[in-house]
Design a protein around this motif. Structure first.
Motif, PDB file in Angstrom:
ATOM      1  N   ASN A   1       0.782  -1.242   0.000  1.00  0.00           N
ATOM      2  CA  ASN A   1       0.000   0.000   0.000  1.00  0.00           C
ATOM      3  C   ASN A   1       0.813   1.291   0.000  1.00  0.00           C
ATOM      4  OD1 ASN A   1      -2.663  -0.788  -0.284  1.00  0.00           O
ATOM      5  ND2 ASN A   1      -2.808  -1.375   1.875  1.00  0.00           N
ATOM      6  N   ILE A   2       2.134   1.179  -0.120  1.00  0.00           N
ATOM      7  CA  ILE A   2       2.919   2.417  -0.200  1.00  0.00           C
ATOM      8  C   ILE A   2       2.567   3.118  -1.507  1.00  0.00           C
ATOM      9  CG2 ILE A   2       4.837   1.531   1.165  1.00  0.00           C
ATOM     10  CD1 ILE A   2       6.424   1.313  -1.503  1.00  0.00           C
ATOM     11  N   LYS A   3       2.793   4.413  -1.531  1.00  0.00           N
ATOM     12  CA  LYS A   3       2.308   5.122  -2.726  1.00  0.00           C
ATOM     13  C   LYS A   3       3.293   5.080  -3.901  1.00  0.00           C
ATOM     14  CE  LYS A   3       3.641   9.886  -1.608  1.00  0.00           C
ATOM     15  NZ  LYS A   3       4.399   9.607  -0.393  1.00  0.00           N
ATOM     16  N   GLU A   4       2.725   4.966  -5.066  1.00  0.00           N
ATOM     17  CA  GLU A   4       3.466   4.992  -6.331  1.00  0.00           C
ATOM     18  C   GLU A   4       4.336   6.251  -6.392  1.00  0.00           C
ATOM     19  OE1 GLU A   4       3.692   3.275  -9.090  1.00  0.00           O
ATOM     20  OE2 GLU A   4       1.895   2.022  -9.363  1.00  0.00           O
ATOM     21  N   ASP A   5       5.510   6.124  -6.952  1.00  0.00           N
ATOM     22  CA  ASP A   5       6.302   7.337  -7.160  1.00  0.00           C
ATOM     23  C   ASP A   5       6.843   7.398  -8.589  1.00  0.00           C
ATOM     24  OD1 ASP A   5       8.280   5.495  -7.260  1.00  0.00           O
ATOM     25  OD2 ASP A   5       9.373   6.210  -5.501  1.00  0.00           O
ATOM     26  N   GLY A   6       6.277   6.550  -9.436  1.00  0.00           N
ATOM     27  CA  GLY A   6       6.666   6.586 -10.839  1.00  0.00           C
ATOM     28  C   GLY A   6       7.920   5.809 -11.194  1.00  0.00           C
ATOM     29  N   THR A   7       8.687   5.359 -10.174  1.00  0.00           N
ATOM     30  CA  THR A   7       9.899   4.602 -10.496  1.00  0.00           C
ATOM     31  C   THR A   7       9.567   3.127 -10.707  1.00  0.00           C
ATOM     32  OG1 THR A   7      10.436   4.046  -8.210  1.00  0.00           O
ATOM     33  CG2 THR A   7      11.296   6.138  -9.054  1.00  0.00           C
ATOM     34  N   ALA A   8      10.420   2.487 -11.519  1.00  0.00           N
ATOM     35  CA  ALA A   8      10.208   1.067 -11.827  1.00  0.00           C
ATOM     36  C   ALA A   8      10.327   0.209 -10.587  1.00  0.00           C
ATOM     37  CB  ALA A   8      11.216   0.619 -12.882  1.00  0.00           C
ATOM     38  N   LYS A   9      11.278   0.540  -9.736  1.00  0.00           N
ATOM     39  CA  LYS A   9      11.492  -0.313  -8.558  1.00  0.00           C
ATOM     40  C   LYS A   9      10.312  -0.276  -7.592  1.00  0.00           C
ATOM     41  CE  LYS A   9      14.212   3.131  -6.095  1.00  0.00           C
ATOM     42  NZ  LYS A   9      15.459   3.529  -5.475  1.00  0.00           N
ATOM     43  N   THR A  10       9.726   0.908  -7.426  1.00  0.00           N
ATOM     44  CA  THR A  10       8.547   1.005  -6.561  1.00  0.00           C
ATOM     45  C   THR A  10       7.376   0.249  -7.173  1.00  0.00           C
ATOM     46  OG1 THR A  10       9.275   3.139  -5.726  1.00  0.00           O
ATOM     47  CG2 THR A  10       6.957   2.593  -5.415  1.00  0.00           C
ATOM     48  N   GLU A  11       7.242   0.406  -8.482  1.00  0.00           N
ATOM     49  CA  GLU A  11       6.161  -0.285  -9.172  1.00  0.00           C
ATOM     50  C   GLU A  11       6.289  -1.796  -8.999  1.00  0.00           C
ATOM     51  OE1 GLU A  11       4.322  -0.684 -13.653  1.00  0.00           O
ATOM     52  OE2 GLU A  11       5.920   0.781 -13.317  1.00  0.00           O
ATOM     53  N   GLU A  12       7.526  -2.292  -9.142  1.00  0.00           N
ATOM     54  CA  GLU A  12       7.764  -3.735  -9.016  1.00  0.00           C
ATOM     55  C   GLU A  12       7.475  -4.209  -7.588  1.00  0.00           C
ATOM     56  OE1 GLU A  12       8.463  -5.414 -11.684  1.00  0.00           O
ATOM     57  OE2 GLU A  12       9.096  -7.390 -10.964  1.00  0.00           O
ATOM     58  N   LEU A  13       7.927  -3.446  -6.614  1.00  0.00           N
ATOM     59  CA  LEU A  13       7.672  -3.804  -5.209  1.00  0.00           C
ATOM     60  C   LEU A  13       6.170  -3.921  -4.946  1.00  0.00           C
ATOM     61  CD1 LEU A  13       8.651  -4.222  -2.259  1.00  0.00           C
ATOM     62  CD2 LEU A  13       8.631  -1.748  -1.985  1.00  0.00           C
ATOM     63  N   ILE A  14       5.432  -2.938  -5.402  1.00  0.00           N
ATOM     64  CA  ILE A  14       3.983  -2.955  -5.184  1.00  0.00           C
ATOM     65  C   ILE A  14       3.331  -4.126  -5.902  1.00  0.00           C
ATOM     66  CG2 ILE A  14       1.829  -1.699  -5.648  1.00  0.00           C
ATOM     67  CD1 ILE A  14       3.429   0.907  -5.211  1.00  0.00           C
ATOM     68  N   LYS A  15       3.721  -4.305  -7.143  1.00  0.00           N
ATOM     69  CA  LYS A  15       3.125  -5.375  -7.948  1.00  0.00           C
ATOM     70  C   LYS A  15       3.349  -6.748  -7.311  1.00  0.00           C
ATOM     71  CE  LYS A  15       3.869  -7.569 -12.398  1.00  0.00           C
ATOM     72  NZ  LYS A  15       4.908  -7.592 -13.434  1.00  0.00           N
ATOM     73  N   GLN A  16       4.593  -7.026  -6.927  1.00  0.00           N
ATOM     74  CA  GLN A  16       4.909  -8.351  -6.395  1.00  0.00           C
ATOM     75  C   GLN A  16       4.338  -8.580  -5.001  1.00  0.00           C
ATOM     76  OE1 GLN A  16       5.709 -10.529  -8.252  1.00  0.00           O
ATOM     77  NE2 GLN A  16       7.064  -9.822  -9.848  1.00  0.00           N
ATOM     78  N   THR A  17       4.378  -7.572  -4.164  1.00  0.00           N
ATOM     79  CA  THR A  17       3.833  -7.792  -2.820  1.00  0.00           C
ATOM     80  C   THR A  17       2.309  -7.926  -2.873  1.00  0.00           C
ATOM     81  OG1 THR A  17       3.967  -5.404  -2.389  1.00  0.00           O
ATOM     82  CG2 THR A  17       5.728  -6.769  -1.518  1.00  0.00           C
ATOM     83  N   LYS A  18       1.670  -7.227  -3.818  1.00  0.00           N
ATOM     84  CA  LYS A  18       0.227  -7.416  -4.015  1.00  0.00           C
ATOM     85  C   LYS A  18      -0.069  -8.854  -4.412  1.00  0.00           C
ATOM     86  CE  LYS A  18      -2.625  -3.405  -5.163  1.00  0.00           C
ATOM     87  NZ  LYS A  18      -1.886  -2.186  -5.556  1.00  0.00           N
ATOM     88  N   ALA A  19       0.706  -9.360  -5.350  1.00  0.00           N
ATOM     89  CA  ALA A  19       0.497 -10.734  -5.821  1.00  0.00           C
ATOM     90  C   ALA A  19       0.696 -11.733  -4.685  1.00  0.00           C
ATOM     91  CB  ALA A  19       1.441 -11.043  -6.978  1.00  0.00           C
ATOM     92  N   LEU A  20       1.744 -11.509  -3.889  1.00  0.00           N
ATOM     93  CA  LEU A  20       1.984 -12.405  -2.759  1.00  0.00           C
ATOM     94  C   LEU A  20       0.875 -12.294  -1.725  1.00  0.00           C
ATOM     95  CD1 LEU A  20       5.813 -11.984  -2.163  1.00  0.00           C
ATOM     96  CD2 LEU A  20       4.647 -14.002  -3.058  1.00  0.00           C
ATOM     97  N   HIS A  21       0.399 -11.083  -1.543  1.00  0.00           N
ATOM     98  CA  HIS A  21      -0.684 -10.886  -0.584  1.00  0.00           C
ATOM     99  C   HIS A  21      -1.911 -11.692  -0.987  1.00  0.00           C
ATOM    100  CE1 HIS A  21      -4.284  -8.874   1.035  1.00  0.00           C
ATOM    101  NE2 HIS A  21      -3.545  -8.781   2.130  1.00  0.00           N
ATOM    102  N   ASP A  22      -2.266 -11.611  -2.260  1.00  0.00           N
ATOM    103  CA  ASP A  22      -3.416 -12.377  -2.746  1.00  0.00           C
ATOM    104  C   ASP A  22      -3.214 -13.863  -2.515  1.00  0.00           C
ATOM    105  OD1 ASP A  22      -4.555 -10.078  -3.531  1.00  0.00           O
ATOM    106  OD2 ASP A  22      -4.290 -10.388  -5.691  1.00  0.00           O
ATOM    107  N   MET A  23      -2.003 -14.321  -2.805  1.00  0.00           N
ATOM    108  CA  MET A  23      -1.730 -15.741  -2.673  1.00  0.00           C
ATOM    109  C   MET A  23      -1.812 -16.175  -1.211  1.00  0.00           C
ATOM    110  SD  MET A  23       1.512 -17.896  -3.989  1.00  0.00           S
ATOM    111  CE  MET A  23       2.516 -17.725  -2.531  1.00  0.00           C
ATOM    112  N   ALA A  24      -1.180 -15.404  -0.346  1.00  0.00           N
ATOM    113  CA  ALA A  24      -1.174 -15.750   1.080  1.00  0.00           C
ATOM    114  C   ALA A  24      -2.589 -15.738   1.643  1.00  0.00           C
ATOM    115  CB  ALA A  24      -0.285 -14.779   1.856  1.00  0.00           C
ATOM    116  N   ASP A  25      -3.358 -14.794   1.170  1.00  0.00           N
ATOM    117  CA  ASP A  25      -4.734 -14.678   1.616  1.00  0.00           C
ATOM    118  C   ASP A  25      -5.552 -15.903   1.202  1.00  0.00           C
ATOM    119  OD1 ASP A  25      -6.074 -12.768   3.123  1.00  0.00           O
ATOM    120  OD2 ASP A  25      -7.335 -12.240   1.405  1.00  0.00           O
ATOM    121  N   THR A  26      -5.371 -16.307  -0.049  1.00  0.00           N
ATOM    122  CA  THR A  26      -6.060 -17.499  -0.547  1.00  0.00           C
ATOM    123  C   THR A  26      -5.655 -18.724   0.260  1.00  0.00           C
ATOM    124  OG1 THR A  26      -6.087 -16.592  -2.767  1.00  0.00           O
ATOM    125  CG2 THR A  26      -6.387 -18.967  -2.568  1.00  0.00           C
TER     126      THR A  26
END
Lengths: 167, 167
Positions: free
Chosen positions: B117-142
């Motif tokens: 849930n950290i906020k986007e800052d337009g950099t690729a690394k932040t985008e990747e962090l958000i994308k992957q942790t979201k995916a892991l969150h969904d998986m862990a939740d399931t």
DNA sequence: TTTAATTTTCAATATTTTTTGAAAGTTTGG
DNA sequence: CCAAACTTTCAAAAAATATTGAAAATTAAA
């Protein structure tokens, strides 16, 4: 929480979770780092970022590669090796499930099968041993099938449907 | 393989499996022993059988009781406490799943949620962090839902049907 | 109460697991 | 082939985890 904080929190959490799952901290942290890194990293960069030794990095990278969740890459004109991780969490969980099945479940299933096949001798203790190990064998077998099939295959829809159904 | 051999093999295998699952050897072995014992055992008997100290036995028994898979019993006219384990493996797996969810999955899910849930800052690394942790969150939740619902509830038929379907 | 049986606690010890780092090994450009 | 760049290996050290055992606490019978 800014990027740097979030990254550190993620890496260290993934590291402790790993420990809890029988994966050592360094291995889990290397994996976490590669997972959120947009570009492949060299061994030097990994060592630097996680503050771990060269030997440790080398051994754990190798194990991650064995598990099939980290890959070597070569940049043209560069001698160094670069590493990157499986980015698809579905594929990731599949590989992890496979590995855990191979290392943990399969050997246990074999022992339970052997133990539950000893011959009855009419005593209560033998009967109980057979009964309980049979029950555990069935359970372990079911779990193994689920790990290798449900998590493994591409029918993610089963999971989704199931989860909606029971949530 | 005779009774004695089978029993020892089962106890020691269950012990190493436990280690792999973040449960210590003594705890897993005490559990194994009680699981196949037709009658409740006293602390003395457990110590004797597994060759472990009184302190170790006491602490691990207490933890098994906390987990809800071992129970105290009292024999009338006896001062000593006797112990017996949950014999229904379905119920056993339910308790274990519940405990593991509470101790391992729940805290991870929280961190993944915060990090993603950290906020986007337009950099690729932040985008990747958000994308992957979201995916892991969904998986862990399931995974958490499945552990608490599929394994947990009494609808063993779901499991059976599912296994037949995909085996 | 008092006392004896039993269980719990926890500092010290032992064991297991992980990490280090330097030497040995490998690869590749010159 | 040589040497530099890089990686792997592995014995030793450190860190993490589990176990012991004796003293303290608890329990219940007398």
């Amino acid at each position: 929480m800014n990027y740097e904080e979030a990254k550190n929190k993620f890496i260290s959490t993934w590291g402790s979770l790993g420990t809890l799952w029988g994966i050592n901290k360094a291995m889990a942290q290397i994996h976490a780092l590669l997972l959120i890194s947009p570009d492949p990293l060299s061994m030097e960069e990994i060592m630097e970022e996680l503050q771990i030794s060269r030997g440790n990095t080398s051994m754990n990278l190798r194990q991650l590669i064995d598990w099939g969740i980290v890959f070597k890459e070569n940049k043209m004109g560069e001698r160094k090796e670069y590493f990157t991780s499986e980015k698809d969490v579905q594929e990731l969980s599949r590989q992890i499930a496979k590995e855990r099945s191979r290392r943990e479940l399969k050997p246990t299933i074999k022992v339970l099968k052997d133990v539950s096949n000893i011959k009855e001798d009419g005593t209560a203790k033998t009967e109980e041993l057979i009964k309980q190990t049979k029950a555990l064998h069935d359970m372990a077998d079911t779990l193994d099938i689920m790990m290798n099939k449900v998590i493994g295959q591409d029918h993610n829809w089963i999971t989704k449907t199931l989860v909606k159904l029971i949530k």
